[in-house]
Design a protein around this motif. Structure first.
Motif, PDB file in Angstrom:
ATOM      1  N   GLY A  98       0.664  -1.079   0.116  1.00  0.00           N
ATOM      2  CA  GLY A  98      -0.173   0.233  -0.198  1.00  0.00           C
ATOM      3  C   GLY A  98       0.687   1.511   0.044  1.00  0.00           C
ATOM      4  N   ILE A  99       2.109   0.954   0.201  1.00  0.00           N
ATOM      5  CA  ILE A  99       3.004   2.364  -0.273  1.00  0.00           C
ATOM      6  C   ILE A  99       3.338   2.611  -1.643  1.00  0.00           C
ATOM      7  N   ASN A 100       2.859   4.101  -1.317  1.00  0.00           N
ATOM      8  CA  ASN A 100       3.308   5.239  -2.647  1.00  0.00           C
ATOM      9  C   ASN A 100       4.698   5.054  -3.204  1.00  0.00           C
ATOM     10  N   ASP A 101       5.237   5.810  -3.972  1.00  0.00           N
ATOM     11  CA  ASP A 101       6.575   5.694  -4.634  1.00  0.00           C
ATOM     12  C   ASP A 101       6.301   6.782  -5.125  1.00  0.00           C
ATOM     13  N   TYR A 102       7.928   8.153  -4.362  1.00  0.00           N
ATOM     14  CA  TYR A 102       8.251   8.997  -4.887  1.00  0.00           C
ATOM     15  C   TYR A 102       8.871   8.940  -6.176  1.00  0.00           C
ATOM     16  N   VAL A 103       8.931   8.204  -7.199  1.00  0.00           N
ATOM     17  CA  VAL A 103       9.002   7.952  -8.476  1.00  0.00           C
ATOM     18  C   VAL A 103       7.816   8.425  -9.408  1.00  0.00           C
ATOM     19  N   ASN A 104       8.204   9.499  -9.936  1.00  0.00           N
ATOM     20  CA  ASN A 104       7.247  10.125 -10.909  1.00  0.00           C
ATOM     21  C   ASN A 104       7.130  10.910 -11.497  1.00  0.00           C
ATOM     22  N   ASP A 105       6.525  11.706 -12.345  1.00  0.00           N
ATOM     23  CA  ASP A 105       7.123  12.398 -14.161  1.00  0.00           C
ATOM     24  C   ASP A 105       7.751  13.259 -13.475  1.00  0.00           C
ATOM     25  N   ALA A 106       7.201  14.248 -12.264  1.00  0.00           N
ATOM     26  CA  ALA A 106       8.682  15.375 -11.425  1.00  0.00           C
ATOM     27  C   ALA A 106       9.926  14.615 -10.977  1.00  0.00           C
ATOM     28  N   TYR A 107      10.080  13.742 -10.878  1.00  0.00           N
ATOM     29  CA  TYR A 107      10.779  12.727 -10.517  1.00  0.00           C
ATOM     30  C   TYR A 107      12.248  13.074 -11.623  1.00  0.00           C
ATOM     31  N   PHE A 108      11.403  12.655 -12.394  1.00  0.00           N
ATOM     32  CA  PHE A 108      12.317  12.756 -13.739  1.00  0.00           C
ATOM     33  C   PHE A 108      12.823  13.976 -14.372  1.00  0.00           C
ATOM     34  N   GLN A 109      12.098  14.801 -14.184  1.00  0.00           N
ATOM     35  CA  GLN A 109      11.570  15.798 -15.115  1.00  0.00           C
ATOM     36  C   GLN A 109      12.935  16.959 -13.652  1.00  0.00           C
ATOM     37  N   PHE A 110      13.022  16.375 -13.055  1.00  0.00           N
ATOM     38  CA  PHE A 110      14.098  16.886 -12.179  1.00  0.00           C
ATOM     39  C   PHE A 110      15.904  16.139 -12.025  1.00  0.00           C
ATOM     40  N   ILE A 111      15.498  14.899 -12.307  1.00  0.00           N
ATOM     41  CA  ILE A 111      16.630  13.689 -12.781  1.00  0.00           C
ATOM     42  C   ILE A 111      17.684  14.987 -14.315  1.00  0.00           C
ATOM     43  N   ASP A 112      16.521  15.453 -14.916  1.00  0.00           N
ATOM     44  CA  ASP A 112      16.706  15.596 -16.322  1.00  0.00           C
ATOM     45  C   ASP A 112      17.391  17.186 -16.001  1.00  0.00           C
ATOM     46  N   ASN A 113      16.573  18.113 -15.269  1.00  0.00           N
ATOM     47  CA  ASN A 113      17.353  19.125 -15.145  1.00  0.00           C
ATOM     48  C   ASN A 113      18.685  18.682 -14.789  1.00  0.00           C
ATOM     49  N   ASN A 114      18.950  17.970 -13.762  1.00  0.00           N
ATOM     50  CA  ASN A 114      19.606  17.681 -12.582  1.00  0.00           C
ATOM     51  C   ASN A 114      20.303  16.534 -12.606  1.00  0.00           C
ATOM     52  N   PRO A 115      21.064  16.021 -13.344  1.00  0.00           N
ATOM     53  CA  PRO A 115      22.039  14.615 -13.716  1.00  0.00           C
ATOM     54  C   PRO A 115      23.179  14.455 -12.433  1.00  0.00           C
ATOM     55  N   LYS A 116      23.641  15.764 -12.347  1.00  0.00           N
ATOM     56  CA  LYS A 116      24.574  15.276 -11.149  1.00  0.00           C
ATOM     57  C   LYS A 116      24.228  15.255 -10.060  1.00  0.00           C
ATOM     58  N   TYR A 117      22.923  15.344  -9.295  1.00  0.00           N
ATOM     59  CA  TYR A 117      22.445  15.884  -7.696  1.00  0.00           C
ATOM     60  C   TYR A 117      22.954  14.103  -6.851  1.00  0.00           C
ATOM     61  N   ARG A 118      23.304  14.543  -5.925  1.00  0.00           N
ATOM     62  CA  ARG A 118      23.335  13.585  -4.982  1.00  0.00           C
ATOM     63  C   ARG A 118      22.714  13.444  -4.210  1.00  0.00           C
ATOM     64  N   TRP A 119      21.792  11.811  -4.774  1.00  0.00           N
ATOM     65  CA  TRP A 119      20.211  11.920  -3.961  1.00  0.00           C
ATOM     66  C   TRP A 119      20.567  10.602  -2.521  1.00  0.00           C
ATOM     67  N   THR A 120      20.292  11.377  -1.608  1.00  0.00           N
ATOM     68  CA  THR A 120      20.114   9.823  -0.034  1.00  0.00           C
ATOM     69  C   THR A 120      18.909   8.624  -0.438  1.00  0.00           C
ATOM     70  N   ARG A 121      19.582   7.854   0.506  1.00  0.00           N
ATOM     71  CA  ARG A 121      17.718   7.499   0.502  1.00  0.00           C
ATOM     72  C   ARG A 121      17.168   7.668   1.879  1.00  0.00           C
ATOM     73  N   ASP A 122      17.524   8.392   2.343  1.00  0.00           N
ATOM     74  CA  ASP A 122      16.150   9.198   3.164  1.00  0.00           C
ATOM     75  C   ASP A 122      16.287  10.049   3.161  1.00  0.00           C
TER      76      ASP A 122
END
Length: 665
Positions: free
Chosen positions: A148-172
């Protein structure tokens, strides 16, 4: 003289062994050349895919083969090496699931545990505040995406990656994003929703139970050293192994993608892979070690306890009742009708272990756009070629009446009748069953008997005699015969099976099935009349109904048409007639795909005038009359011709794997 004789004997033995080894080497090269030719030809048909890497692992069959085609860097045009590593993205989920089950095998946790007791307090508070009942969510729900858990991955997530490909994410940060961008999708085990967040939580559980970073714990739990994995690691979290080749470039080029109409132009080398690193994706490896992982996993080299391994492929059912192929971090799917256990990844990787062949196949295509147009035919073609090598047909024999594919030590024989006007060769093309049949030791006979809407007693006798001769001459398995047919071929299969049961033939069928057949011929006749009286139908549309009417009216006089049709039709609802009563205790399957919208839009036919409608109604009647062994199998969206055209009146509505299991059962 004795010394001279001994020397000569030794030379002869050495020569024999040398010749034998040389012959074996040549045969092996010939077999692997087939694999290489397959991937070369597929890439030639799909040059936009840049590069293709494959590995086939089947040690018990003497096969451990890697192949590649294309380039690894489209800018430099660098030739690809078959052992280059790639980012396998979501294929990591099988590794994580195996790690969790390994912890259960060691007694550290149980997948029936609630996740509340295994998460950090910080993460537990984060999800509780968003409305999640962590006491109700079990570890198995994470691994099966039924939490029942939803996800952090959505269209906005991909758009952010597209604009910031070198951004360092953390699991938290990604877990925090999960609760920020979306609410819970429902109650636990209510529905299936693929979400990377589930596996980020799983890696946290691994850390909590082992006291080590998840990537180090997985390395130990999965025993990389014992398995010989020297090219498997988490980029950015671990150093690249010393002797590993360079990662291939993995691409995604697609215009107008998603609701935001993004123009995607990605190269994995331009990205900080932290956006897909902590459990949703993360591992880099080559196709050899990916295939070997699948092979070792299902051959008890990682998880020894069979009961635990069975859990990995056990469905966690959802209350919405929607069937799915996803199990615990692995898909229980099929390739060429054979059970295939594995997982795919975002960039274009996939691996599957095929139990019937005791073989694992891994594939990587470098361009994500259109990846399944390459991966699917690659897996299909390699599986077919491998099956042909491991389980070759003992006899391939064609006559004017039939095409026979006989396997050695067959456990069953399947006899197939074509649809109207189709040939044995066309049935073989439309019904992709030979690979699965060969692997499961089932001989197949494709019949050319193709112009009969029905068969009378004399025709049944002639056909039965022909089949008895066929079975006898080729020593086919007569104790386990199954008969099936498509369209009017299904009518033949039913009437013939009834005749064989009545006559106590030597080839009494254990099971009979039909595929969208006109089993009520009087209804078919009436529908044909309705068609020719419908204004606006062109000559092409009227050709079939005119042929049907002519066929009936040449055979029977109009004043006794119903009575005569009822004598040859398997069922006639108008007169409540049943002409196959001897099959009541036989295993029966009625396949149909009642797509009323398709028939209305493409044929201007009402659902009540389709075969599907009559099959549905007759099945209900027979079940009410105690036909306990009859299975009515209704499908949705499966009907496609071999050329890709959508058509619910097709062999493809039959699930080959399920049919094979039915025969073997």
């Amino acid at each position: 003289m004795k010394l001279k004789h001994s020397v000569c004997l030794m030379l002869m033995v050495a020569f024999f062994i040398s010749c034998k080894n040389k012959s074996s080497t040549v045969q092996h090269e010939q077999k692997t050349t087939v694999f290489q030719n397959i991937i070369d030809s597929i890439l030639q048909l799909n040059p936009q895919s840049i590069g293709l890497m494959v590995h086939i692992e089947s040690p018990k069959n003497g096969i451990s083969w890697s192949g590649s085609s294309g380039v690894s860097d489209k800018e430099k045009n660098t030739p690809i090496h078959s052992l280059q590593p790639a980012l396998i993205a979501s294929s990591i989920k099988s590794y994580i699931s195996a790690s969790i089950l390994k912890l259960q095998e060691e007694g550290t946790l149980d997948i029936e545990d609630s996740i509340a007791k295994h998460l950090t307090q910080k993460t537990a508070n984060l999800f509780r505040e968003d409305g999640y009942d962590l006491d109700a969510i079990k570890i198995k729900h994470l691994l099966s995406h039924t939490s029942g858990i939803n996800d952090y991955v959505n269209d906005a997530y991909f758009q952010f990656i597209d604009n910031n490909p070198k951004y360092r994410w953390t699991r938290d940060e990604q877990l925090a994003r999960t609760v920020k961008v979306a609410d819970p999708i429902g109650q636990v085990q209510e529905q299936f929703k693929y979400a990377d967040a589930n596996f980020l939580l799983a890696t946290e559980i691994i850390e909590q139970r082992t006291g080590k970073p998840f990537y180090e714990a997985m390395h130990e739990l999965l025993e990389y050293e014992k398995l010989g994995f020297k090219n498997t690691w988490f980029p950015t979290l671990e150093d690249k192994p010393e002797n590993s080749l360079d990662l291939v470039h993995q691409y995604w080029n697609e215009a107008d993608w998603g609701p935001q109409k993004m123009d995607i132009n990605w190269d994995s080398y331009d990205h900080d892979i932290s956006w897909d690193l902590y459990g949703g994706g993360g591992i880099a490896t080559n196709m050899k070690e990916l295939a070997q992982f699948g092979y070792h996993l299902f051959n008890h080299h990682i998880i020894e306890d069979q009961a635990l391994l069975d859990l990995m492929i056990t469905d966690v059912p959802t209350s919405d009742g929607i069937p799915k192929i996803y199990r615990l971090g692995i898909a229980d799917a099929q390739v060429k009708g054979l059970q295939s256990l594995g997982h795919g990844g975002f960039w274009g990787t996939m691996f599957f272990y095929i139990p019937a062949l005791d073989a694992s196949i891994a594939v990587c295509v470098l361009e994500r756009q259109g990846k399944m147009n390459v991966i699917r035919p690659t897996l299909n073609s390699l599986t077919a070629a491998l099956t042909e090598q491991l389980h070759p047909f003992e006899v391939k024999h064609s006559t004017e009446d039939y095409n026979l594919y006989k396997v050695k030590n067959a456990v069953a024989c399947l006899i197939l009748f074509p649809g109207g006007g189709n040939t044995a060769a066309e049935t073989k093309e439309e019904f992709d069953i030979l690979t699965a049949a060969a692997a499961n030791k089932i001989s197949v006979v494709f019949m050319n008997f193709n112009r009969h809407l029905w068969i009378d007693e004399s025709t049944s006798k002639e056909l039965a005699n022909s089949l008895e001769t066929l079975v006898s001459e080729h020593s086919l398995n007569s104790k386990n015969i199954f008969i099936g047919g498509m369209s009017i071929g299904g009518n033949v299969a039913l009437s013939l099976s009834d005749y064989l049961m009545r006559q106590s033939s030597t080839i009494r069928p254990h099971g009979t099935f039909i595929v969208d057949s006109p089993i009520d011929l009087y209804s078919l006749y009436e529908s044909a009349h309705k068609d020719i009286n419908t204004p606006g139908f062109n000559e092409d549309r009227l050709a079939e109904p005119k042929w049907i009417i002519e066929y009936f009216e040449q055979a029977f006089s109009k004043d006794s048409l119903l009575q005569n049709i009822a004598k040859v039709s398997p069922f006639t609802q108008e007169s409540n007639s049943n002409m196959i009563g001897h099959l009541q205790t036989t295993n029966l399957r009625f396949y149909t795909e009642p797509d009323s919208v398709w028939w209305k839009e493409n044929r201007q036919t009402d659902f009540e005038d389709t075969n599907a409608y009559n099959i549905q109604k007759i099945s209900e009647t027979l079940k009410n009359q105690g036909w306990e062994k009859l299975e009515y199998i209704e499908t949705q969206g499966k009907g496609y011709r071999s050329n890709g055209d959508r058509h619910p009146h097709s062999w493809s509505i039959v699930d080959v794997r399920d049919l094979i299991e039915w025969i073997l059962k």
